[in-house]
Design an enzyme around this catalytic site. Structure first.
Site, mmCIF file in Angstrom:
data_model
loop_
_atom_site.group_PDB
_atom_site.id
_atom_site.type_symbol
_atom_site.label_atom_id
_atom_site.label_comp_id
_atom_site.label_asym_id
_atom_site.label_seq_id
_atom_site.Cartn_x
_atom_site.Cartn_y
_atom_site.Cartn_z
ATOM 1 N N PRO A 142 0.850 -1.056 -0.069
ATOM 2 C CA PRO A 142 0.002 -0.066 0.126
ATOM 3 C C PRO A 142 0.726 1.352 0.103
ATOM 4 C CG PRO A 142 0.099 -0.958 2.134
ATOM 5 C CD PRO A 142 0.665 -2.036 1.277
ATOM 6 N N CYS A 143 1.395 1.371 -1.165
ATOM 7 C CA CYS A 143 2.121 2.552 -1.322
ATOM 8 C C CYS A 143 1.339 4.148 -1.034
ATOM 9 C CB CYS A 143 3.140 2.798 -2.469
ATOM 10 S SG CYS A 143 2.048 2.302 -4.115
ATOM 11 N N HIS A 144 -0.021 3.824 -1.560
ATOM 12 C CA HIS A 144 -0.962 5.000 -1.487
ATOM 13 C C HIS A 144 -0.994 5.449 0.001
ATOM 14 C CE1 HIS A 144 -3.454 1.297 -0.600
ATOM 15 N NE2 HIS A 144 -4.287 2.249 0.054
#
Length: 174
Positions: A135-137
């Site tokens: 989850p780079c967001h």
């Protein structure tokens, strides 16, 4: 230095629908190695994705459907994350950020024992090959601002709002 795939590696891909537009899933030797959005920055050339074949992606597609339905908060999939040792350490930290929460680039750098490396963390974050699942967001600027996202800031904002339960029921824009 990025890991180079051996010439004997088998790659396949498929495309699945999502509320954020089509997602291209890529597997190397049957293990998920990529999740790319349309128009994503750092998206590899399509000719590197291998033959179309949905079979290696049944579980990934099932978990993505459950995530988008609000029924799954943590992915449990084998991943092949090819990158430098530093990139892989950043991607491992991303997987520790709980659903619905965020961390700053500086916090990730601190967690890695590399204070002051927030820019390097940001660069590694941007090269994440398996967005959403890794989850780079969930990474934001120190001030709480939304900064950089390979899939575009609109998608990042919508993903964070979705995880926080504040996204409206508007149709997908992508």
């Amino acid at each position: 230095m990025t890991t180079t795939l051996p010439s004997t590696a088998t790659r396949q891909h498929t495309v699945v629908d999502s509320p954020y537009g089509p997602l291209t899933l890529v597997a190397t030797d049957g293990v998920l190695a990529g999740l790319y959005m349309t128009g994503q920055r750092h998206r590899p050339p399509e000719e590197t994705f291998g033959a179309p074949d949905p079979r290696p992606f049944a579980e990934a597609a099932r978990q993505l459907d459950a995530y988008f339905a609000g029924e799954l908060r943590t992915f449990d999939l084998p991943l092949r994350l090819d990158g430098t040792p530093f990139q892989r350490s950043v991607w491992a930290q991303l997987q520790l950020i709980p659903y619905g929460e965020t961390r700053s680039y500086g916090e990730l750098a601190e967690n890695l024992g590399k204070p002051g490396a927030s820019r390097a963390v940001g660069l590694a974050n941007g090269k994440n090959p398996v967005g959403i699942i890794v989850p780079c967001h969930r990474v934001i600027g120190a001030s709480g601002s939304l900064t950089g996202y390979g899939g575009g800031l609109d998608r990042k904002q919508r993903l964070l709002a979705f995880e926080n339960g504040t996204e409206d029921a508007a149709p997908a824009l992508f």
